[in-house]
Design a protein around this motif. Structure first.
Motif, PDB file in Angstrom:
ATOM      1  N   MET A  76      -6.248   5.824 -76.948  1.00 14.59           N
ATOM      2  CA  MET A  76      -5.074   6.091 -76.146  1.00 14.59           C
ATOM      3  C   MET A  76      -3.832   5.660 -76.922  1.00 14.59           C
ATOM      4  O   MET A  76      -3.796   4.583 -77.482  1.00 14.59           O
ATOM      5  CB  MET A  76      -5.160   5.337 -74.827  1.00 14.59           C
ATOM      6  N   CYS A  88       2.537   7.778 -73.918  1.00 15.74           N
ATOM      7  CA  CYS A  88       2.364   7.765 -72.459  1.00 15.74           C
ATOM      8  C   CYS A  88       3.724   7.825 -71.764  1.00 15.74           C
ATOM      9  O   CYS A  88       4.646   7.089 -72.109  1.00 15.74           O
ATOM     10  CB  CYS A  88       1.620   6.493 -72.049  1.00 15.74           C
ATOM     11  N   ILE A  89       3.841   8.729 -70.777  1.00 15.97           N
ATOM     12  CA  ILE A  89       5.099   8.866 -70.038  1.00 15.97           C
ATOM     13  C   ILE A  89       4.961   8.403 -68.578  1.00 15.97           C
ATOM     14  O   ILE A  89       5.731   8.789 -67.724  1.00 15.97           O
ATOM     15  CB  ILE A  89       5.609  10.324 -70.084  1.00 15.97           C
ATOM     16  N   ASP A  90       3.929   7.617 -68.308  1.00 12.82           N
ATOM     17  CA  ASP A  90       3.719   6.996 -66.986  1.00 12.82           C
ATOM     18  C   ASP A  90       3.414   8.006 -65.877  1.00 12.82           C
ATOM     19  O   ASP A  90       3.716   7.744 -64.718  1.00 12.82           O
ATOM     20  CB  ASP A  90       4.932   6.162 -66.536  1.00 12.82           C
ATOM     21  N   ALA A  91       2.885   9.155 -66.230  1.00 15.17           N
ATOM     22  CA  ALA A  91       2.618  10.176 -65.210  1.00 15.17           C
ATOM     23  C   ALA A  91       1.506   9.762 -64.245  1.00 15.17           C
ATOM     24  O   ALA A  91       1.483  10.195 -63.102  1.00 15.17           O
ATOM     25  CB  ALA A  91       2.259  11.503 -65.879  1.00 15.17           C
ATOM     26  N   GLY A  92       0.581   8.942 -64.690  1.00 18.33           N
ATOM     27  CA  GLY A  92      -0.463   8.424 -63.814  1.00 18.33           C
ATOM     28  C   GLY A  92      -1.629   9.353 -63.545  1.00 18.33           C
ATOM     29  O   GLY A  92      -2.504   9.025 -62.740  1.00 18.33           O
ATOM     30  N   MET A  93      -1.657  10.487 -64.183  1.00 20.97           N
ATOM     31  CA  MET A  93      -2.736  11.440 -63.925  1.00 20.97           C
ATOM     32  C   MET A  93      -4.103  10.882 -64.344  1.00 20.97           C
ATOM     33  O   MET A  93      -5.109  11.140 -63.695  1.00 20.97           O
ATOM     34  CB  MET A  93      -2.470  12.765 -64.643  1.00 20.97           C
ATOM     35  N   CYS A  94      -4.141  10.116 -65.411  1.00 23.36           N
ATOM     36  CA  CYS A  94      -5.423   9.553 -65.863  1.00 23.36           C
ATOM     37  C   CYS A  94      -5.965   8.569 -64.832  1.00 23.36           C
ATOM     38  O   CYS A  94      -7.167   8.540 -64.578  1.00 23.36           O
ATOM     39  CB  CYS A  94      -5.276   8.885 -67.220  1.00 23.36           C
ATOM     40  N   GLN A 154      -2.621   1.491 -64.714  1.00 20.40           N
ATOM     41  CA  GLN A 154      -1.262   1.469 -65.250  1.00 20.40           C
ATOM     42  C   GLN A 154      -0.716   0.059 -65.257  1.00 20.40           C
ATOM     43  O   GLN A 154      -0.903  -0.691 -64.296  1.00 20.40           O
ATOM     44  CB  GLN A 154      -0.350   2.381 -64.422  1.00 20.40           C
ATOM     45  N   ALA A 194      -0.242   3.584 -69.208  1.00 23.11           N
ATOM     46  CA  ALA A 194      -1.666   3.461 -68.903  1.00 23.11           C
ATOM     47  C   ALA A 194      -2.392   2.629 -69.951  1.00 23.11           C
ATOM     48  O   ALA A 194      -1.965   2.521 -71.095  1.00 23.11           O
ATOM     49  CB  ALA A 194      -2.290   4.845 -68.824  1.00 23.11           C
ATOM     50  N   CYS A 204      -3.287  14.992 -68.796  1.00 23.64           N
ATOM     51  CA  CYS A 204      -2.301  14.072 -69.388  1.00 23.64           C
ATOM     52  C   CYS A 204      -1.198  14.898 -70.054  1.00 23.64           C
ATOM     53  O   CYS A 204      -1.434  15.542 -71.082  1.00 23.64           O
ATOM     54  CB  CYS A 204      -2.981  13.162 -70.406  1.00 23.64           C
ATOM     55  N   PRO A 205       0.026  14.901 -69.489  1.00 22.13           N
ATOM     56  CA  PRO A 205       1.098  15.777 -69.992  1.00 22.13           C
ATOM     57  C   PRO A 205       1.403  15.640 -71.480  1.00 22.13           C
ATOM     58  O   PRO A 205       1.534  16.653 -72.170  1.00 22.13           O
ATOM     59  CB  PRO A 205       2.299  15.411 -69.120  1.00 22.13           C
ATOM     60  N   PRO A 206       1.531  14.418 -72.023  1.00 19.61           N
ATOM     61  CA  PRO A 206       1.890  14.331 -73.448  1.00 19.61           C
ATOM     62  C   PRO A 206       0.680  14.313 -74.386  1.00 19.61           C
ATOM     63  O   PRO A 206       0.848  14.194 -75.596  1.00 19.61           O
ATOM     64  CB  PRO A 206       2.643  13.005 -73.524  1.00 19.61           C
ATOM     65  N   ALA A 227      -1.718  11.958 -74.530  1.00 17.77           N
ATOM     66  CA  ALA A 227      -1.804  10.594 -75.050  1.00 17.77           C
ATOM     67  C   ALA A 227      -3.230  10.063 -75.143  1.00 17.77           C
ATOM     68  O   ALA A 227      -3.455   9.011 -75.724  1.00 17.77           O
ATOM     69  CB  ALA A 227      -0.971   9.659 -74.172  1.00 17.77           C
ATOM     70  N   ILE A 228      -4.190  10.810 -74.560  1.00 15.82           N
ATOM     71  CA  ILE A 228      -5.579  10.336 -74.548  1.00 15.82           C
ATOM     72  C   ILE A 228      -6.409  11.156 -75.522  1.00 15.82           C
ATOM     73  O   ILE A 228      -6.397  12.383 -75.473  1.00 15.82           O
ATOM     74  CB  ILE A 228      -6.182  10.441 -73.136  1.00 15.82           C
TER      75      ILE A 228
HETATM   76  S1  SF4 Z   1      -1.971  10.733 -67.781  1.00 14.95           S
HETATM   77 FE1  SF4 Z   1      -1.222  10.391 -69.889  1.00 14.95          FE
HETATM   78  S2  SF4 Z   1       0.969  10.103 -69.626  1.00 14.95           S
HETATM   79 FE2  SF4 Z   1       0.041   9.837 -67.630  1.00 14.95          FE
HETATM   80  S3  SF4 Z   1      -0.303   7.631 -67.407  1.00 14.95           S
HETATM   81 FE3  SF4 Z   1      -2.172   8.549 -68.234  1.00 14.95          FE
HETATM   82  S4  SF4 Z   1      -1.953   8.355 -70.471  1.00 14.95           S
HETATM   83 FE4  SF4 Z   1       0.059   8.088 -69.578  1.00 14.95          FE
END
Ligand code: SF4
Length: 61
Positions: free
Chosen positions: A1, A6-12, A22, A29, A48-50, A52-53
């Protein structure tokens, strides 16, 4: 990761709550369980939008 991406979207966390959480300070995350069920982690990669995973297959190293 990659926490820098990470943009804090929280999808993960929503997709695989046992594997990710988070940070309460910065919202980014963190991977909670490196032995989490692979299918759940794989499902968390897609939304995950950017991007990051990343999943690394340890059997290939
Ligand atoms: S889904 Fe991706 S961007 Fe969003 S909190 Fe998780 S790692 Fe970060």
């Amino acid at each position: 990761m990659d926490r820098e991406r990470c943009i804090d979207a929280g999808m993960c966390v929503l997709t695989a709550p046992g594997a990710f959480d988070q940070d309460t300070e910065d919202g980014r995350a963190a991977l909670l369980d490196r032995t989490a069920e692979p299918g759940a982690v794989r499902e968390a990669v897609r939304p995950c939008p950017p991007g990051a995973i990343t999943i690394v297959d340890q059997s290939l190293t």
